[in-house]
Each structure stands twice: as structure tokens, then as C-alpha cells.
Scaffold this active site. Sequence first.
Site, short mmCIF file in Angstrom:
data_model
loop_
_atom_site.label_atom_id
_atom_site.label_comp_id
_atom_site.label_asym_id
_atom_site.label_seq_id
_atom_site.Cartn_x
_atom_site.Cartn_y
_atom_site.Cartn_z
CG ASN A 245 -40.04 -12.93 48.56
OD1 ASN A 245 -40.97 -12.72 49.20
ND2 ASN A 245 -40.10 -14.28 48.26
CD GLU B 220 -50.90 -16.57 47.11
OE1 GLU B 220 -50.00 -18.28 47.25
OE2 GLU B 220 -51.42 -16.92 45.34
CB CYS C 133 -42.97 -18.22 48.92
SG CYS C 133 -43.55 -18.24 46.70
P1 NAP Z 1 -43.74 -12.21 57.05
O1 NAP Z 1 -42.80 -12.08 58.78
O2 NAP Z 1 -45.10 -12.94 57.25
O3 NAP Z 1 -43.98 -10.80 56.72
C1 NAP Z 1 -45.31 -10.18 55.42
C2 NAP Z 1 -46.20 -9.27 55.47
O4 NAP Z 1 -46.78 -9.03 56.31
C3 NAP Z 1 -45.07 -8.09 56.36
O5 NAP Z 1 -45.43 -6.81 55.10
C4 NAP Z 1 -45.34 -7.86 57.66
O6 NAP Z 1 -44.47 -6.47 57.95
C5 NAP Z 1 -46.71 -8.02 57.84
N1 NAP Z 1 -47.16 -8.24 58.75
C6 NAP Z 1 -46.29 -8.88 59.96
N2 NAP Z 1 -46.92 -9.01 61.08
C7 NAP Z 1 -47.95 -8.81 60.69
C8 NAP Z 1 -49.54 -8.46 61.88
N3 NAP Z 1 -49.51 -8.78 62.79
N4 NAP Z 1 -50.68 -7.80 60.38
C9 NAP Z 1 -50.47 -7.83 59.75
N5 NAP Z 1 -49.20 -7.73 58.86
C10 NAP Z 1 -48.22 -7.81 59.25
O7 NAP Z 1 -43.29 -12.78 55.69
P2 NAP Z 1 -41.44 -12.22 55.38
O8 NAP Z 1 -41.03 -12.71 56.90
O9 NAP Z 1 -41.69 -11.11 54.86
O10 NAP Z 1 -41.45 -13.44 53.84
C11 NAP Z 1 -41.16 -14.84 53.87
C12 NAP Z 1 -42.81 -15.37 54.22
O11 NAP Z 1 -43.93 -15.72 53.47
C13 NAP Z 1 -42.36 -17.01 53.76
O12 NAP Z 1 -42.49 -18.02 54.93
C14 NAP Z 1 -42.65 -17.57 51.91
O13 NAP Z 1 -42.46 -18.90 52.32
C15 NAP Z 1 -43.58 -16.07 52.11
N6 NAP Z 1 -44.24 -15.88 50.78
C16 NAP Z 1 -44.77 -16.14 50.49
C17 NAP Z 1 -45.34 -16.25 48.86
C18 NAP Z 1 -46.12 -16.74 48.32
O14 NAP Z 1 -46.64 -16.19 47.51
N7 NAP Z 1 -47.23 -17.92 48.38
C19 NAP Z 1 -44.58 -15.68 48.50
C20 NAP Z 1 -43.63 -14.63 49.03
C21 NAP Z 1 -43.55 -15.26 50.09
P3 NAP Z 1 -43.06 -6.02 58.94
O15 NAP Z 1 -42.12 -6.00 58.05
O16 NAP Z 1 -43.69 -4.97 59.42
O17 NAP Z 1 -43.35 -7.33 59.63
O1 G3H Z 2 -41.60 -15.75 46.93
C1 G3H Z 2 -42.62 -16.08 46.35
C2 G3H Z 2 -42.66 -15.58 45.01
O2 G3H Z 2 -44.54 -16.12 44.83
C3 G3H Z 2 -41.99 -15.99 44.39
O3 G3H Z 2 -42.05 -16.26 42.91
O4 G3H Z 2 -41.32 -17.67 41.43
O5 G3H Z 2 -41.46 -15.25 40.86
O6 G3H Z 2 -39.76 -16.13 43.00
P1 G3H Z 2 -40.67 -16.86 41.46
#
Ligand code: NAP
Ligand code: G3H
Length: 482
Positions: free
Chosen positions: A158, A254, A288
Site C-alpha cells: 500500500n 509493523e 493500517c
Molecule cells: P502481506 O501480504 O503481509 O505482505 C507484506 C510483505 O510481506 C510483502 O512484501 C510480501 O511479499 C511479503 N511476504 C509475504 N509472505 C512472506 C513470507 N512468508 N516471508 C517473507 N515475506 C513475505 O501484507 P500486504 O497485503 O502487502 O499489506 C496489508 C497488510 O499490511 C494489512 O494487514 C495492513 O494492516 C498491514 N500494514 C501495516 C502497516 C503498519 O505500519 N502497521 C503498514 C502498512 C500495512 P509478496 O507481495 O510477494 O507476497
Molecule cells: O498502512 C499503513 C501506513 O503505515 C499508514 O500510514 O497513516 O500515513 O496512511 P498513513
Amino acid sequence: MSNTRIYGNLINGEWRVSRDNPPIEVSSPVDGSLVGRLSSMSQEELDLAAASAKAAQKSWAAYPVYRKAELMYRAAQLLEERVEELSDCLTMEIAKDKKSAVSEIKRSADLLRYTADVGKSLQGEAIFGDSFPGGSRDKMSCVTRTPMGTVLAISPFNYPINLAISKIGPALMGGNTVILKPATQGAVSALKMVECMQQAGLPAGALNTVTGLGSVIGDAITGHKDVDFINFTGSTEVGEHISQLVSMTPVILELGGKDAAIVLPDADLDFAADNIVEGAYSYSGQRCTAVKRILVVDKVADALIEKLKARIESLKVGDPREEGVTVTPLVSEKSADFVESLMNRALKQGARLVTGGRREGNLIYPALLDRVTTDMDLAWVEPFGPVLPVVRVQSEDEAVEIANRSEYGLQSSVFTNNLNRAFSIAARLEVGTVQINNKPERGPDNFPFLGVKSSGMGTQGVRYSIESMTRPKAVTINLAGG
Ligand code: NAP
Ligand code: G3H
């Protein structure tokens, strides 16, 4: 027009296209066009990237800090010079509206400059033994910060540029070398950003990239013997998997969230409604820190819902290339299916649809559901889409209790005109950050950003990120008889 280019990976200062496996095609969630093709790296190629980072680390750490800072400034400028191209790429690759895409790039350039300044100003410290009761005057410790070594930065779809830069910049300023594993959907944008970092003059090996599906290359790179630290942003599911796999490698995680907006009867409801709508639906709720539930005291719930409804219905929905669009297609059909099913289940269980919810392909019209109760999944599960549940409560105590019952603990908002009450609630909320009279949000980027419980571990934010990716090193001088 389709882009058939295969994007290689930066390894030891050179771009290499994988010869071992067929490329991965990245298609646009906007119109299905081909955004680019990525290398799906083999074990041997992952080893090369890790070896490159390891070999370069000591000389990069020895680089004078002002030279490191100059490179960050130059990279920031290059990012800004390519803002049109990069923002167009974000728009097509992850369906981010143009305004948010431009803002992501400018924010990343600002973050790099600020990181350079903070990195330059970090000093060591001297600690004297006699400042501790019983400590000897003959002891003095010189405490400096040393790099962790090689940092593996894993970023989500994202914020392909910003959530990569916010790891890479502080890691490099701390003297670490970096391997970036971008999300597959978002990798083309991330690799263009890496081109800017390279063109700024980073020495070979300081920054390397690896691409391939996380489900395929994830374990090989996270468990790699040459990785000394993992800085991961993404889902709780993958974060937990990584932390279990690597056990002794230090991590920052995160992860997901279910941020609550608590609305008390004395709140300015127009102000709260403006903030909640922006917080819940910008980039279609794929943040997030999006508002993911409203906990409103019943006696003002009807009035708040009326104000929310009017604002939601005025949001522009559709193609992210069009001016003023807020709600755009979700990143994948799978995401849209998930969001739709979560919403439909709540409706079947008795929630009331106030507005929205229509689906066209991956596009879901911004939906507000009233009378969501705590026995429904929608009250607890992170949709990562434009669907917002309203849970009515009888008191602020009940709001705090339900807010804290979540497995997540990223942020929470409290809307009230009583600052004393706001602080008392903030003290009881089990989250990393409480926003008083504001939507949840990361930043400003020098503030600490962290999640507790299933929302993660470790702290980001420019200075905090540098500190997290370095460790104190103490050299203690013991003088004879002073
Ligand atoms: P995701 O599916 O967990 O993927 C995140 C990253 O991890 C991608 O680069 C993905 O690669 C990689 N990945 C997947 N499986 C892996 C494994 N087994 N080992 C190592 N890396 C792996 O998350 P997303 O769909 O991109 O993002 C959405 C989620 O992220 C939501 O739950 C959101 O809340 C959370 N998020 C949290 C924050 C925060 O700061 N707290 C910020 C942004 C997003 P691939 O794309 O190749 O699968
Ligand atoms: O998606 C997670 C990001 O850390 C959120 O950042 O609050 O600046 O949109 P933001």
C-alpha cells in the site's frame, strides 16, 4: 499501454534480470494492463544479493556520516524530479489516487532529508561510574551506536515507495547495508525508487533488492544466514510467521490494525465526521491506520451517522486517474471478495446498511454499517477496504472495554471536547498511539510509530528507526586508583 519490461534487481551495484525462473507479471488493478514483469529469484540469486550486502557493510559503515547524508539529499531530489513518472506508476500498479501518490513521493523525499539530518546529529555519550550509587569514579564508559549489519526491509503493497524508504533511509544512516524485498504488487514502483537511490551515488552493495513471491522466496531470504535484522511491514499473519521462523534475528514488525474512533456525546460531531470519513475511506481503507470501527455513545449515534452518510455519499468513487477520486478499486479481486463477504455476513446477522456496498469488479462503494454488534466478525476483523462498522455503546467505559478487547493495538482516536476525559481514556487504551480529536495516522514521520499486541513490535519514526536498527556499544575505561 502495456509495459513488457522485465525489472531486474540491484545486486552489488548492477541491475540483474533473473535467468533461472520465468518472470512474474504485475497487472494493474485499474484496467488489467501489464505494469511490468519481475524477476522471480532463485536461491543462488538470493545468496548473491545477501553476499553483496554483507561484503559492503563494513566499508559503508565507515563512510563519513556527512557523505551518507549528501547521498540521501541527492536521492530525495531525484525522487522529486521523477514525481510524475513515479506517481503514475503507483496509480496504475496499486490503484492509488494521483493526489495520494504524489504525496507519498514528496513525503518520502522529505523523510530522506530529515533522516539525513537526524543521522548527522546523533552523538555518542560518556557515562561516569560514580553517577550510580556505589559506582566508582575510576570508571567511564564511551557509548556509541553500531550498525546491526545487513537489514532485510520487507514492505507492503500500500506504500511501495514510502514504507520502503522509511526503512532504507534510517538503516543506511545507521551504517547498515540493506536488502529490500518489496511487495510483488508495488515492486515496479519500489524498483524505480531504488533507481533514484542508486543514481544518487550509493556505493555498490549498500542497497540491494530481491523480488519473487513472498510465499516462494520469503523463508529463504528471512532465514538467510547473512541477514542480521528484519524490518517488516505487512499483515499480522506473515509477521507472526517470520518471527517464529527467525527466532534469534531481531525484528521490527509493523502489522495490522483495527483502529477505533471513539465518539463521546460532547464531541463536535461535524468535526468528528469529517475526520472519520477521511480516516476510513482514503485509499479505499487500505491503510493500517484507517479508522476500522466507530464506537459511539448511543445518544449521539443517530446524529453522527446522518453526518457520516452525507459525507460518504459525496465521496468520488472510481478510476484513480480521475481528479478528486478517493475510493478506487481494491488491489486485487481476492481483497474485494474478502471485504464483500465480511460485509455481507454482518448484514445477514442483522447489521443495517446505511449507505454503499455496491461492487463493480474490484471496486466497492464506500459502505457504512450501523448496529454492528460484538458477535459479528466485522467488529473485530481488519477488512482493508472501504467498509466501516458502527458499534453503539452506552458509556465511555464500554467504549474503552470494546476498544481494548481487540487483538490489535495500533492506534485509537478519541473525539471529545473535554481534554481531561480524553487523557484519562488515552491512558487506558492499549495501543501505540492515541489521537485526540484527529483520525489515526502515522506521522509526522519524526513521531514514534508502533503497534502493540498483534499490531507489532518495535518502534519506527526517523530517530526511533535509526536507534532500532543500531545497538549501543560500550567501551569502558577503568583507571587505576583515582
Ligand atoms: P502481506 O501480504 O503481509 O505482505 C507484506 C510483505 O510481506 C510483502 O512484501 C510480501 O511479499 C511479503 N511476504 C509475504 N509472505 C512472506 C513470507 N512468508 N516471508 C517473507 N515475506 C513475505 O501484507 P500486504 O497485503 O502487502 O499489506 C496489508 C497488510 O499490511 C494489512 O494487514 C495492513 O494492516 C498491514 N500494514 C501495516 C502497516 C503498519 O505500519 N502497521 C503498514 C502498512 C500495512 P509478496 O507481495 O510477494 O507476497
Ligand atoms: O498502512 C499503513 C501506513 O503505515 C499508514 O500510514 O497513516 O500515513 O496512511 P498513513
